[in-house]
Design a protein around this motif. Sequence first.
Motif, PDB file in Angstrom:
ATOM      1  N   ILE A   1      46.134 -28.011  -5.833  1.00 17.52           N
ATOM      2  CA  ILE A   1      45.817 -26.617  -6.159  1.00 17.52           C
ATOM      3  C   ILE A   1      44.470 -26.215  -5.568  1.00 17.52           C
ATOM      4  O   ILE A   1      43.445 -26.874  -5.796  1.00 17.52           O
ATOM      5  CB  ILE A   1      45.782 -26.453  -7.697  1.00 17.52           C
ATOM      6  CG1 ILE A   1      47.110 -26.902  -8.308  1.00 17.52           C
ATOM      7  CG2 ILE A   1      45.467 -25.016  -8.080  1.00 17.52           C
ATOM      8  CD1 ILE A   1      47.061 -27.090  -9.807  1.00 17.52           C
TER       9      ILE A   1
ATOM     10  N   LEU B   1      47.250 -19.022  -6.414  1.00 11.59           N
ATOM     11  CA  LEU B   1      46.368 -18.631  -7.510  1.00 11.59           C
ATOM     12  C   LEU B   1      45.974 -17.161  -7.376  1.00 11.59           C
ATOM     13  O   LEU B   1      45.989 -16.583  -6.283  1.00 11.59           O
ATOM     14  CB  LEU B   1      45.095 -19.481  -7.492  1.00 11.59           C
ATOM     15  CG  LEU B   1      45.225 -20.985  -7.694  1.00 11.59           C
ATOM     16  CD1 LEU B   1      43.931 -21.673  -7.264  1.00 11.59           C
ATOM     17  CD2 LEU B   1      45.535 -21.311  -9.153  1.00 11.59           C
TER      18      LEU B   1
ATOM     19  N   CYS C   1      47.261 -26.115 -15.911  1.00 12.49           N
ATOM     20  CA  CYS C   1      46.147 -25.179 -15.971  1.00 12.49           C
ATOM     21  C   CYS C   1      45.161 -25.512 -14.853  1.00 12.49           C
ATOM     22  O   CYS C   1      44.836 -26.681 -14.631  1.00 12.49           O
ATOM     23  CB  CYS C   1      45.435 -25.263 -17.314  1.00 12.49           C
ATOM     24  SG  CYS C   1      46.340 -24.515 -18.674  1.00 12.49           S
TER      25      CYS C   1
ATOM     26  N   GLU D   1      43.508 -20.382 -15.106  1.00 10.40           N
ATOM     27  CA  GLU D   1      44.846 -19.870 -14.832  1.00 10.40           C
ATOM     28  C   GLU D   1      45.889 -20.896 -15.249  1.00 10.40           C
ATOM     29  O   GLU D   1      45.668 -22.102 -15.149  1.00 10.40           O
ATOM     30  CB  GLU D   1      45.017 -19.535 -13.348  1.00 10.40           C
ATOM     31  CG  GLU D   1      44.098 -18.433 -12.848  1.00 10.40           C
ATOM     32  CD  GLU D   1      44.400 -18.050 -11.403  1.00 10.40           C
ATOM     33  OE1 GLU D   1      45.580 -17.779 -11.101  1.00 10.40           O
ATOM     34  OE2 GLU D   1      43.457 -18.030 -10.598  1.00 10.40           O
ATOM     35  N   GLU D   2      47.023 -20.391 -15.711  1.00 12.49           N
ATOM     36  CA  GLU D   2      48.128 -21.233 -16.180  1.00 12.49           C
ATOM     37  C   GLU D   2      49.358 -20.936 -15.331  1.00 12.49           C
ATOM     38  O   GLU D   2      49.675 -19.773 -15.063  1.00 12.49           O
ATOM     39  CB  GLU D   2      48.392 -20.925 -17.653  1.00 12.49           C
ATOM     40  CG  GLU D   2      49.488 -21.746 -18.286  1.00 12.49           C
ATOM     41  CD  GLU D   2      49.682 -21.346 -19.741  1.00 12.49           C
ATOM     42  OE1 GLU D   2      48.983 -21.904 -20.602  1.00 12.49           O
ATOM     43  OE2 GLU D   2      50.516 -20.454 -20.001  1.00 12.49           O
ATOM     44  N   TYR D   3      50.049 -22.007 -14.930  1.00 13.42           N
ATOM     45  CA  TYR D   3      51.212 -21.834 -14.063  1.00 13.42           C
ATOM     46  C   TYR D   3      52.487 -21.690 -14.878  1.00 13.42           C
ATOM     47  O   TYR D   3      52.829 -22.558 -15.689  1.00 13.42           O
ATOM     48  CB  TYR D   3      51.342 -23.020 -13.109  1.00 13.42           C
ATOM     49  CG  TYR D   3      52.511 -22.891 -12.155  1.00 13.42           C
ATOM     50  CD1 TYR D   3      52.594 -21.813 -11.276  1.00 13.42           C
ATOM     51  CD2 TYR D   3      53.528 -23.834 -12.139  1.00 13.42           C
ATOM     52  CE1 TYR D   3      53.655 -21.687 -10.398  1.00 13.42           C
ATOM     53  CE2 TYR D   3      54.590 -23.726 -11.272  1.00 13.42           C
ATOM     54  CZ  TYR D   3      54.659 -22.640 -10.402  1.00 13.42           C
ATOM     55  OH  TYR D   3      55.724 -22.515  -9.544  1.00 13.42           O
TER      56      TYR D   3
ATOM     57  N   TRP E   1      51.056 -17.520 -11.471  1.00  7.22           N
ATOM     58  CA  TRP E   1      49.871 -17.950 -12.200  1.00  7.22           C
ATOM     59  C   TRP E   1      49.389 -16.809 -13.099  1.00  7.22           C
ATOM     60  O   TRP E   1      49.319 -15.654 -12.663  1.00  7.22           O
ATOM     61  CB  TRP E   1      48.767 -18.356 -11.229  1.00  7.22           C
ATOM     62  CG  TRP E   1      49.073 -19.611 -10.488  1.00  7.22           C
ATOM     63  CD1 TRP E   1      49.735 -19.737  -9.306  1.00  7.22           C
ATOM     64  CD2 TRP E   1      48.746 -20.946 -10.901  1.00  7.22           C
ATOM     65  NE1 TRP E   1      49.844 -21.061  -8.946  1.00  7.22           N
ATOM     66  CE2 TRP E   1      49.236 -21.829  -9.896  1.00  7.22           C
ATOM     67  CE3 TRP E   1      48.075 -21.482 -11.999  1.00  7.22           C
ATOM     68  CZ2 TRP E   1      49.089 -23.211  -9.974  1.00  7.22           C
ATOM     69  CZ3 TRP E   1      47.927 -22.861 -12.074  1.00  7.22           C
ATOM     70  CH2 TRP E   1      48.424 -23.709 -11.080  1.00  7.22           C
TER      71      TRP E   1
ATOM     72  N   GLU F   1      46.336 -15.517 -15.692  1.00  7.04           N
ATOM     73  CA  GLU F   1      44.955 -15.739 -16.101  1.00  7.04           C
ATOM     74  C   GLU F   1      44.859 -15.800 -17.617  1.00  7.04           C
ATOM     75  O   GLU F   1      45.447 -14.982 -18.332  1.00  7.04           O
ATOM     76  CB  GLU F   1      44.033 -14.648 -15.544  1.00  7.04           C
ATOM     77  CG  GLU F   1      43.842 -14.755 -14.041  1.00  7.04           C
ATOM     78  CD  GLU F   1      42.632 -13.981 -13.541  1.00  7.04           C
ATOM     79  OE1 GLU F   1      41.551 -14.088 -14.167  1.00  7.04           O
ATOM     80  OE2 GLU F   1      42.779 -13.266 -12.530  1.00  7.04           O
TER      81      GLU F   1
END
Length: 421
Positions: A314, A341, A358, A369-371, A378, A380
Amino acid sequence: MTSSIELSTQQSISFAIKNFAQLIQSPEFLHYTPEILQQILTSDELNIDCEVDVFEALMRWYQYDKENRKKQLSMLIPALRLGQFDDAFITKYIKPLLNDEPNNTDNRLITDCLTARNERQCKLMVLNDVKKLKYILRYNMSDKKWQKCFDFKFIDYSYALFQHNNCLLFVGGRSRRFQRNNTVKRLDLQTLEWQEMAQMSQRRDDLCAVLLREQIYAFGGHDGGDPFNTAEMYDVQSNQWQLLPSMTKHRYGAGAIVYQDKIYIFGGLSIDCEPLNSVECYDPILNTWSSCCNMHGARGWPGVAILDGLIYVIGGYNEGMLNTVECYDPQLNTWRKISPLNVARFGISAIVVDKRICAVGGHDVYTVEEYDSVNDKWIERAPLPAYGIYSCVEVPNYIVNKLQSQYSVKINKNINRKFRK
């Protein structure tokens, strides 16, 4: 014979215990009777990471109807795991709640429940940045955000970080005077005492490293000049280092992770600061290296995490900060690109929280950010309370209880008023 009302009450209590972290933010929680709340708070299976959160939930319930609930505190406070709090926390926040009652004694603050509830590992983020004051953040399940848990003064940064036997091990990196380190510095999280361990064969700044069983594997890095391709292994039990076969590439600022007892190295920067897209794998049992399929893009300082048997690489750096993300299947030795992202950055700490990846922090950002793998995007989340590059470790929750309660006293935070209407 159990009545339907009793059965319904027990089911409600069981539900509250299982979903306590989420429930304490709901209006329903504020209307529990003292008797029901006592049964919930005494449970060993209470689904919460930190005992301070249990106390804060109790304070929220108390402040909702302070005048009528004051007399119930002597019954509810002993339901807490008081042995998990720092003594100063009990003196500052808990004893004053009982001081107005007649015949008050400290006996109500003595409990047989000295161990943590349903012992679990908690995620901590430790600031790994140039700043001298190092914040430790923990993930608050009830607020679903990272919050400050502790801080300490430490001049090093750019190190590899591990937790072992309730101690933090800081491997390599550099000092504020840009002195590269070959040291392993050990911080005991219970006594907060430091100890220097055996040194590496080389000073390694911007190294990548992993912990596999009782051994730390350190790869690459540099000493202010060209990057290394060397590798070495530290045995935590014997406090000794030994050299390993060298990598095929010279690299610093690479990402590394363990998958099925093998160690994968991703990208980094090579000689002349050239970003790499190469991937290689070290097998500790065979003591050999093998090359893997290259990434689509070259990158240094990426975040790396595993979810459902796939490795996610990432962000990172390549003539600027990247927002690109790739996913590697170790079984098929193939890559695919996924959604980028929202915020480009390098030095991300990539971790798994609640079965989601995350991307936490990064160079000069507060961003989390969480996927969402279902929708390939993504999202936030609540930003960090302190920006920067972090390293993640997992620590037993009884350690977190002590750290958080000590920190709450240190910053003079008036928890008793936190949930006032």
